[in-house]
Design a protein around this motif. Structure first.
Motif, PDB file in Angstrom:
ATOM      1  N   ALA A 226       0.827  -1.207   0.000  1.00  0.00           N
ATOM      2  CA  ALA A 226       0.000   0.000   0.000  1.00  0.00           C
ATOM      3  C   ALA A 226       0.861   1.258   0.000  1.00  0.00           C
ATOM      4  CB  ALA A 226      -0.934  -0.003   1.208  1.00  0.00           C
ATOM      5  N   SER A 227       2.036   1.161  -0.625  1.00  0.00           N
ATOM      6  CA  SER A 227       2.987   2.282  -0.563  1.00  0.00           C
ATOM      7  C   SER A 227       2.443   3.546  -1.223  1.00  0.00           C
ATOM      8  CB  SER A 227       4.323   1.896  -1.210  1.00  0.00           C
ATOM      9  OG  SER A 227       4.193   1.830  -2.614  1.00  0.00           O
ATOM     10  N   SER A 228       1.556   3.394  -2.193  1.00  0.00           N
ATOM     11  CA  SER A 228       1.013   4.605  -2.823  1.00  0.00           C
ATOM     12  C   SER A 228       0.198   5.407  -1.821  1.00  0.00           C
ATOM     13  CB  SER A 228       0.139   4.233  -4.022  1.00  0.00           C
ATOM     14  OG  SER A 228       0.887   3.513  -4.962  1.00  0.00           O
ATOM     15  N   GLY A 229      -0.427   4.722  -0.886  1.00  0.00           N
ATOM     16  CA  GLY A 229      -1.221   5.417   0.114  1.00  0.00           C
ATOM     17  C   GLY A 229      -0.439   5.766   1.362  1.00  0.00           C
ATOM     18  N   TYR A 230       0.328   4.816   1.856  1.00  0.00           N
ATOM     19  CA  TYR A 230       0.997   5.020   3.152  1.00  0.00           C
ATOM     20  C   TYR A 230       2.468   5.421   3.013  1.00  0.00           C
ATOM     21  CZ  TYR A 230      -3.034   2.973   5.556  1.00  0.00           C
ATOM     22  OH  TYR A 230      -4.287   2.733   6.057  1.00  0.00           O
ATOM     23  N   GLY A 231       2.984   5.351   1.803  1.00  0.00           N
ATOM     24  CA  GLY A 231       4.398   5.665   1.624  1.00  0.00           C
ATOM     25  C   GLY A 231       5.269   4.447   1.834  1.00  0.00           C
ATOM     26  N   ARG A 232       6.511   4.567   1.440  1.00  0.00           N
ATOM     27  CA  ARG A 232       7.506   3.542   1.694  1.00  0.00           C
ATOM     28  C   ARG A 232       7.851   3.573   3.187  1.00  0.00           C
ATOM     29  NH1 ARG A 232      10.759   1.991  -2.609  1.00  0.00           N
ATOM     30  NH2 ARG A 232      12.558   1.932  -1.228  1.00  0.00           N
ATOM     31  N   PHE A 233       8.529   2.534   3.679  1.00  0.00           N
ATOM     32  CA  PHE A 233       8.818   2.535   5.108  1.00  0.00           C
ATOM     33  C   PHE A 233       9.647   3.753   5.505  1.00  0.00           C
ATOM     34  CE2 PHE A 233      10.409   1.190   9.240  1.00  0.00           C
ATOM     35  CZ  PHE A 233       9.223   0.766   9.826  1.00  0.00           C
ATOM     36  N   GLU A 234      10.577   4.172   4.643  1.00  0.00           N
ATOM     37  CA  GLU A 234      11.407   5.334   4.996  1.00  0.00           C
ATOM     38  C   GLU A 234      10.562   6.596   5.188  1.00  0.00           C
ATOM     39  OE1 GLU A 234      12.238   3.829   1.719  1.00  0.00           O
ATOM     40  OE2 GLU A 234      12.649   5.505   0.364  1.00  0.00           O
ATOM     41  N   ASP A 235       9.405   6.651   4.528  1.00  0.00           N
ATOM     42  CA  ASP A 235       8.530   7.813   4.699  1.00  0.00           C
ATOM     43  C   ASP A 235       7.849   7.792   6.059  1.00  0.00           C
ATOM     44  OD1 ASP A 235       9.078   8.558   2.033  1.00  0.00           O
ATOM     45  OD2 ASP A 235       7.561   7.164   1.314  1.00  0.00           O
ATOM     46  N   MET A 236       7.794   6.612   6.678  1.00  0.00           N
ATOM     47  CA  MET A 236       7.122   6.466   7.973  1.00  0.00           C
ATOM     48  C   MET A 236       8.071   6.673   9.139  1.00  0.00           C
ATOM     49  SD  MET A 236       5.087   2.952   7.104  1.00  0.00           S
ATOM     50  CE  MET A 236       4.255   2.789   5.512  1.00  0.00           C
ATOM     51  N   VAL A 237       9.368   6.673   8.868  1.00  0.00           N
ATOM     52  CA  VAL A 237      10.347   6.732   9.953  1.00  0.00           C
ATOM     53  C   VAL A 237      10.526   8.174  10.417  1.00  0.00           C
ATOM     54  CG1 VAL A 237      12.748   6.372  10.593  1.00  0.00           C
ATOM     55  CG2 VAL A 237      11.561   4.661   9.212  1.00  0.00           C
ATOM     56  N   GLU A 238      10.130   8.429  11.644  1.00  0.00           N
ATOM     57  CA  GLU A 238      10.320   9.760  12.244  1.00  0.00           C
ATOM     58  C   GLU A 238      11.603   9.795  13.059  1.00  0.00           C
ATOM     59  OE1 GLU A 238       8.160  12.698  12.633  1.00  0.00           O
ATOM     60  OE2 GLU A 238       7.155  11.967  10.850  1.00  0.00           O
ATOM     61  N   GLY A 239      11.950   8.666  13.621  1.00  0.00           N
ATOM     62  CA  GLY A 239      13.145   8.631  14.462  1.00  0.00           C
ATOM     63  C   GLY A 239      13.705   7.226  14.551  1.00  0.00           C
ATOM     64  N   ILE A 240      14.940   7.149  14.982  1.00  0.00           N
ATOM     65  CA  ILE A 240      15.673   5.887  15.007  1.00  0.00           C
ATOM     66  C   ILE A 240      16.526   5.840  16.269  1.00  0.00           C
ATOM     67  CG2 ILE A 240      17.730   4.825  13.989  1.00  0.00           C
ATOM     68  CD1 ILE A 240      15.650   4.082  12.179  1.00  0.00           C
ATOM     69  N   ARG A 241      16.614   4.666  16.854  1.00  0.00           N
ATOM     70  CA  ARG A 241      17.574   4.426  17.924  1.00  0.00           C
ATOM     71  C   ARG A 241      18.425   3.253  17.466  1.00  0.00           C
ATOM     72  NH1 ARG A 241      15.967   3.096  24.266  1.00  0.00           N
ATOM     73  NH2 ARG A 241      18.102   3.075  25.071  1.00  0.00           N
ATOM     74  N   MET A 242      19.718   3.446  17.480  1.00  0.00           N
ATOM     75  CA  MET A 242      20.605   2.422  16.940  1.00  0.00           C
ATOM     76  C   MET A 242      21.799   2.233  17.853  1.00  0.00           C
ATOM     77  SD  MET A 242      22.011   1.959  13.035  1.00  0.00           S
ATOM     78  CE  MET A 242      23.367   3.099  12.914  1.00  0.00           C
ATOM     79  N   ALA A 243      22.124   0.966  18.131  1.00  0.00           N
ATOM     80  CA  ALA A 243      23.353   0.656  18.864  1.00  0.00           C
ATOM     81  C   ALA A 243      24.488   0.536  17.856  1.00  0.00           C
ATOM     82  CB  ALA A 243      23.186  -0.654  19.618  1.00  0.00           C
ATOM     83  N   THR A 244      25.609   1.188  18.141  1.00  0.00           N
ATOM     84  CA  THR A 244      26.787   1.050  17.272  1.00  0.00           C
ATOM     85  C   THR A 244      28.007   0.827  18.158  1.00  0.00           C
ATOM     86  OG1 THR A 244      27.830   3.250  17.160  1.00  0.00           O
ATOM     87  CG2 THR A 244      25.754   2.968  15.944  1.00  0.00           C
ATOM     88  N   PRO A 245      29.058   0.243  17.591  1.00  0.00           N
ATOM     89  CA  PRO A 245      30.279   0.085  18.387  1.00  0.00           C
ATOM     90  C   PRO A 245      30.852   1.428  18.851  1.00  0.00           C
ATOM     91  CG  PRO A 245      30.326  -1.360  16.476  1.00  0.00           C
ATOM     92  CD  PRO A 245      29.146  -0.445  16.299  1.00  0.00           C
ATOM     93  N   SER A 246      30.444   2.521  18.215  1.00  0.00           N
ATOM     94  CA  SER A 246      30.919   3.847  18.621  1.00  0.00           C
ATOM     95  C   SER A 246      29.925   4.555  19.532  1.00  0.00           C
ATOM     96  CB  SER A 246      31.189   4.700  17.385  1.00  0.00           C
ATOM     97  OG  SER A 246      32.183   4.102  16.591  1.00  0.00           O
ATOM     98  N   GLY A 247      28.954   3.827  20.055  1.00  0.00           N
ATOM     99  CA  GLY A 247      27.994   4.428  20.979  1.00  0.00           C
ATOM    100  C   GLY A 247      26.589   4.398  20.430  1.00  0.00           C
TER     101      GLY A 247
END
Lengths: 569, 569
Positions: A226-247
């Protein structure tokens, strides 16, 4: 066939040699098998998976100190070097993954499975892995079809599958802003269930919906039906929390910003090579109360493409818009069979449709009034392309089967068929040429004296400036070299995409529209993003993951021998 | 006042001590001056700019070999160390830039102006600058209000303003895909003119429209007044061509892709710190044939915000949507004056509107039918918030004045007013609190015994999950320390944004919604993107620009002393 579903101490031990883990029979109907025999030269044979017990699995290379350090972070029950647990994370669910898991050949099995219980534990696991020189392969739904979760060790001592299954919480909902924070391991159906309790939906329905996770959607830049209506997943991402080896890294202060580059879009699609996504803040919408799916037939692929383009450019796309080419339409009809298909064929003949292309339009909206407006906007444009209306039955029929593709693949695999998909996207002016050249490459590669492939295509994601092209190939499996058979066809298709040049010599087709890079598309990535782009990815990777523990051999182009760059086996 | 417009050998020599280069008088009407005196304590005084001849400009530090090498690339007439040419590129057009250019204090003047004629010449200029250790400050329309084009030298021998004025071509149009390739130096009005010849518009109308360039829009992640309809500039970017010291970079194979991170979004907003954008492939739309602007009044800021939120979340936003708070509405009425304003006030009293907030809605669409649909969708939602309809006159009045802000600022500057704007954005649930705290910070900082600031705000960009807040402050200028007066107020506002925390301790307001980072927002960037985000920007910068020639002191947070990181003076 072995379809064990065993959960020991909270760790899923399913082998995953097919999409349907419980082994539900989804045998192909007789008429479909007959059609395949006639059309492709298939000689249906029972080609079951080897039992798990005969698969060759090397002993775990995880040292006892490393195991103990991991257990210190996540608790003893959440570290496993059990054979079955490791086998269950030995790669994704591409055709080649399933072939390998069915035969045991070339199977990259992780040395351990680790299940952290919180973002902080994920961060802790990364620290242990740096200290003990362990490769980390983030594992969500395990549905990658591009080798994204293949347990490559790179130049590390051992490879750990970091399974996010325990990060399964809806952290918070902000109903005013319509945003929600979901942990990365939440599977899509569970996300919908959790959000529905607040009246919301994510609206992200890729074919992998039943198994895939929120973290996986973000890591692979997923696009739903339903990407035409809801957008691709990247369009839905408002924020991200990610663990990295640098913090730990958190992003997403506002719905839009001009504070430099949008670094969220560097994390979305990073495929576990820059870090492990632990939480995603997503935009949500009210659960739709009005829904309508309809089927149409257009006469000819060119006319169908023109119709979808017109709807996209008039901004009158339905939420789901899916146009099949002549071959895919024919296969749908052949595999459906029965009286209704016969009646439909007669109806189309009567309407003088020579080259039927099926178009499904679906709307899922807040209320009946919005439905009426949006449907009117689509149909007003569509009308100019002489559509034959099939009505709601055809639309609803597609909707009910929309996650069935992987199950059908299981059935085809069991009778000796090679079946796989690949996709690209390009601008509208290039659609016809790219469709033709990719199709030609697949047909050319898969055709032999005895085997006649079916190569079919649909557009399922349309934009103002272009669209995706999603190809499915079906051909009798080569009994001698089944892996090589598909590898060659895939390479031919990828080369066709890469060769599709504009005046300035860059590609105008992407190597993947919604299936990520993984191992399988890596050789073609630099052609698309340029040598400078490859350098930029490497620079980010090196800064965030200086010892190269994260998902070796995936995404980042570069020299395999260079541990500091892109580690692979 | 000196308003020389001189073009010598193809190089614009305008001094730019005001927005209106030709010095057209836009004196404030008497009633407006009287209102300012009563409301703010202003004692109107003639405070003209110093003549250009008295400004202190250091001799060019460009060595003769470096000059010759640059001339070798771009041709002798396109390298200038002329005093007036250099003065014309001494910074952007913020209030502080104009103050400095009017007084000559703290003026960072580039050592030379270079005008390449092609993307290849831009690449060549960068190579010369690496070789001769010259800082490069890309210069488009020169409209930065955040110090983005300040000619900082960093640790380099000299600073060169790389003026993109000669990259002024429409390279190609693909009418089927609705994309066009524009060179970076094309100014917005010229872009519209070039595209209109093909029936297209870009639809990007920021307040800087009359001067700003395509490359500048991309480099600063610009947002136009019609962003609800046409999207932000980053939404229009299909592809990018950028010269970097590590080679030329081209991106944009398809309308959408899952081939790793979206690196276009790393280039958009890179502010000349990663490279010099030379071409942008943009999405275009047909020139609208139906247009309608209307004015409404809502009673109270909270109600107005709720109405805009409802329209955004119902996806019923007009293409232009602009809500003023009570103060901005009052200032609009006061500055307009005249009979019409008096009649309007009486009308609002009769309708018992106590706290009037002006709402402008504008639609610019393909045809009358689309206009009817979209307008109906907006008004259906708006109706629930008891709007008072002002009709088309109010809407058209706003449209005609929509680029007038900078001209009004010239007039205010001339009579001793401190006038500047800043913006942020946040999620809907945080709008009220952020509006209150930023407003409070500005009022608190600018209020003295004799000076009473007017601080007003509007929402001009709304999204499903949140909106922008655009503040304007007007206060009598501090005659002793005019620069410090605004610097303190700006810092107070930025600190208020940065202090606006969520539970997890990250910011929920962005330091800038559409004005980029430049020098002025750099101290607050790391708070928004985190230490890891700052490291990532630095890593990309170092890989693309290893000797640090590109726009020193802008965007990338970090140590000023570290030449390899972020060079500044």
């Amino acid at each position: 066939m072995c379809h064990t579903v065993a959960v020991t101490e909270g760790i899923d031990h399913t082998l995953r040699d097919r999409w349907t883990p419980s082994g539900e029979a989804t045998a192909l109907p007789g008429h479909a098998t007959r059609w395949l025999r006639a059309r492709t030269g298939l000689d249906p044979a029972d080609t079951p998976a080897a039992p798990a017990s005969v698969l060759a699995v090397a002993d775990s290379a995880l040292s006892e100190p490393a195991r103990a350090a991991l257990a210190e972070v996540v608790g003893e029950p959440n570290v496993s070097t059990d054979r079955q647990a490791r086998l269950g994370r030995a790669g994704g669910l591409s055709y080649l993954d399933l072939l390998r898991r069915r035969s045991g050949a070339e199977l990259a099995v992780p040395d351990a499975v680790v299940l952290p219980n919180s973002p902080a534990e994920v961060q802790g696991v990364l620290e242990v892995c740096v200290e003990h020189d362990l490769a980390v392969v983030p594992f969500g739904g395990g549905t990658s079809v591009v080798g994204g979760v293949t347990a490559l060790r790179g130049d590390k001592r051992a490879a750990v599958a970091l399974d996010l299954a325990h990060l399964d919480q809806l952290v918070s909902v902000d109903p005013v802003s319509r945003i929600a924070v979901l942990q990365a391991g939440v599977r899509a159906p569970e996300a919908e269930r959790l959000l529905a309790a607040h009246g919301f939906t994510l609206g992200h329905f890729p074919q992998s919906f039943e198994r895939a996770t929120i973290g996986g959607f973000a890591a692979t830049r997923s696009a739903g039906q339903a990407s035409s209506g809801y957008g691709r997943f990247e369009d839905m991402v408002e924020g991200i929390r990610m663990a990295t080896p640098s913090g730990e890294w958190r992003l997403g202060a506002a719905p839009a910003s001009a504070a430099g580059p949008d670094l969220r879009q560097l994390v979305v699609g990073s495929e576990g090579a820059f870090g492990v996504i632990t939480e995603v803040t997503v935009r949500v919408r009210p659960v739709p109360t009005a829904r309508r799916y309809e089927g149409f037939v257009l006469d000819g692929w060119e006319r169908g493409v023109a119709a979808v383009r017109a709807m996209a450019q008039y901004r009158g796309l339905a939420d789901v818009t899916r146009l099949s080419d002549v071959d895919e339409t024919e296969v749908s009809l052949a595999l459906s069979g029965g009286l209704r298909t016969a009646a439909l064929r007669a109806y189309l003949r009567a309407r003088r449709v020579r080259r039927p292309c099926l178009l499904i339009l679906g709307w899922e909206v807040e209320d009946g009034r919005e439905l009426a407006w949006k449907r009117m906007a689509s149909l007003r444009v569509l009308r100019e392309f002489d559509p034959v209306t099939l009505g709601r039955t055809a639309g609803e029929s597609w909707r009910h089967k929309r996650f069935a593709g992987p199950r059908q693949r299981d059935a085809l695999l069991d009778i000796g068929v090679c079946v796989e998909t690949l996709e690209t996207a390009t601008h509208w002016s290039q659609i016809a040429a790219l469709w033709s050249s990719v199709r030609g490459a697949l047909v050319g590669s898969l055709t032999t004296e005895n085997r006649c492939p079916v190569v079919m295509c649909h557009i399922s994601h349309a934009y103002e400036t272009g669209a995706s092209l999603y190809f499915t190939a079906i051909v009798p499996r080569d009994p001698v070299d089944p892996v090589g058979q598909w590898q060659q066809a895939k390479a031919a298709a990828c080369n066709a995409i890469a060769a599709h040049n504009t005046a300035w010599g860059g590609p105008t087709g992407t190597i993947t529209h919604h299936h990520a890079v993984g191992t399988d598309h890596r050789p073609w990535l630099e052609g698309e993003i340029g040598a400078v782009g490859a350098e930029v990815l490497a620079a980010v990777k090196e800064r965030l993951d200086p010892t190269g523990i994260l998902n070796p051999g995936k995404l980042v182009p570069g020299c395999d021998q260079n541990g500091g760059r892109a580690n692979s086996t």
